[in-house]
Design a protein around this motif. Structure first.
Motif, short mmCIF file in Angstrom:
data_model
loop_
_atom_site.label_atom_id
_atom_site.label_comp_id
_atom_site.label_asym_id
_atom_site.label_seq_id
_atom_site.Cartn_x
_atom_site.Cartn_y
_atom_site.Cartn_z
N LEU A 38 -5.18 12.28 16.29
CA LEU A 38 -4.04 11.37 16.10
C LEU A 38 -3.65 11.41 14.63
O LEU A 38 -4.46 11.08 13.76
N ARG A 39 -2.43 11.84 14.34
CA ARG A 39 -1.93 11.92 12.97
C ARG A 39 -0.91 10.81 12.75
O ARG A 39 0.07 10.71 13.50
N LEU A 40 -1.16 9.99 11.75
CA LEU A 40 -0.30 8.85 11.47
C LEU A 40 0.19 8.89 10.03
O LEU A 40 -0.51 9.38 9.13
N THR A 41 1.39 8.36 9.82
CA THR A 41 1.94 8.20 8.48
C THR A 41 2.16 6.72 8.23
O THR A 41 2.91 6.06 8.98
N GLY A 42 1.51 6.17 7.22
CA GLY A 42 1.60 4.75 6.92
C GLY A 42 2.91 4.36 6.26
O GLY A 42 3.74 5.22 5.93
N LEU A 43 3.11 3.08 6.08
CA LEU A 43 4.34 2.59 5.44
C LEU A 43 4.47 3.09 4.02
O LEU A 43 5.57 3.21 3.48
#
Length: 212
Positions: A38-43
């Motif tokens: 799971l690849r996520l980009t934060g705020l």
């Protein structure tokens, strides 16, 4: 109320990780290991990568069926299955059936669900590649799996009812009286079909549950 109780129970199962590095997937682990990302980009624009690592036959020391969560390549948390890991912006839910994973999803705080991406070298990853490279063939294989499970239900369930029905409830004669070798072939076919569906994280309580 039951849902909230299950959520609290799942949260208690999560234990902190030990920081060990994530081992790469090897070809000889095709049958026994599941690895999803799971690849996520934060705020703030920072990118993070979570990995869910599951051994199908449990921990080799304790036999415990569990999921290990890695964050940017380091062991972040572990949990008995079914698992519910808190991550940035939501949670990761992991559940297993008798033939593989039936759920490995990222659920946002808004309730949106996204299936995690399998490692390209894993059995799930190879099945996903077949779906992308040959979608028509993939659909045929998927349809054959459903047909095999339906046929298995139609043949095996009446035989089980015939043997398991208590005499106090009367008698039931199955319309199928197959030789042992043919029954074994049907069971093997249903297991193969359920495994193929598990590689795509497809699960239906009747079709796949009965196969298990």
């Amino acid at each position: 109320m039951l849902k909230e109780w299950n959520q609290r129970r799942a949260a208690r199962r999560v234990k902190p990780g030990d920081g060990r590095p994530l081992k790469p997937f090897r070809w000889w682990q095709l049958v026994g290991r599941v690895l999803f990302y799971l690849r996520l980009t934060g705020l703030d624009g920072r990118r993070t990568v979570y990995a869910v690592d599951v051994r199908r036959w449990g921990d080799k020391e304790t036999g415990e069926l569990r999921a290990d969560l890695y964050l940017d390549g380091r062991h972040h948390a572990r949990s008995k299955l079914p698992a519910r890991f808190p991550v940035e912006g939501g949670r990761v839910e992991v559940r297993m059936s008798a033939f593989g994973l039936k759920r490995c999803h990222y659920v946002t705080t808004e309730g949106t669900e996204h299936q995690l991406v399998p490692d390209r070298d894993s059995a799930e990853g190879r099945r996903a590649y077949l779906d992308r490279a040959h979608p028509a063939l993939s659909r045929v294989i998927g349809s054959l799996s459903v047909v095999m499970l339906l046929v298995s239900l139609a043949i095996l369930v009446p035989q089980l009812v015939e043997k398991a029905l208590p005499p106090t409830l009367g008698t039931f004669n199955s319309p199928f009286d197959l030789p042992v070798w043919l029954n074994a072939a049907v069971v093997l076919g249903s297991a193969t079909a359920a495994t193929e569906r598990a590689l795509r994280l497809r699960y239906h309580w009747l079709l796949d549950g009965a196969a298990g």
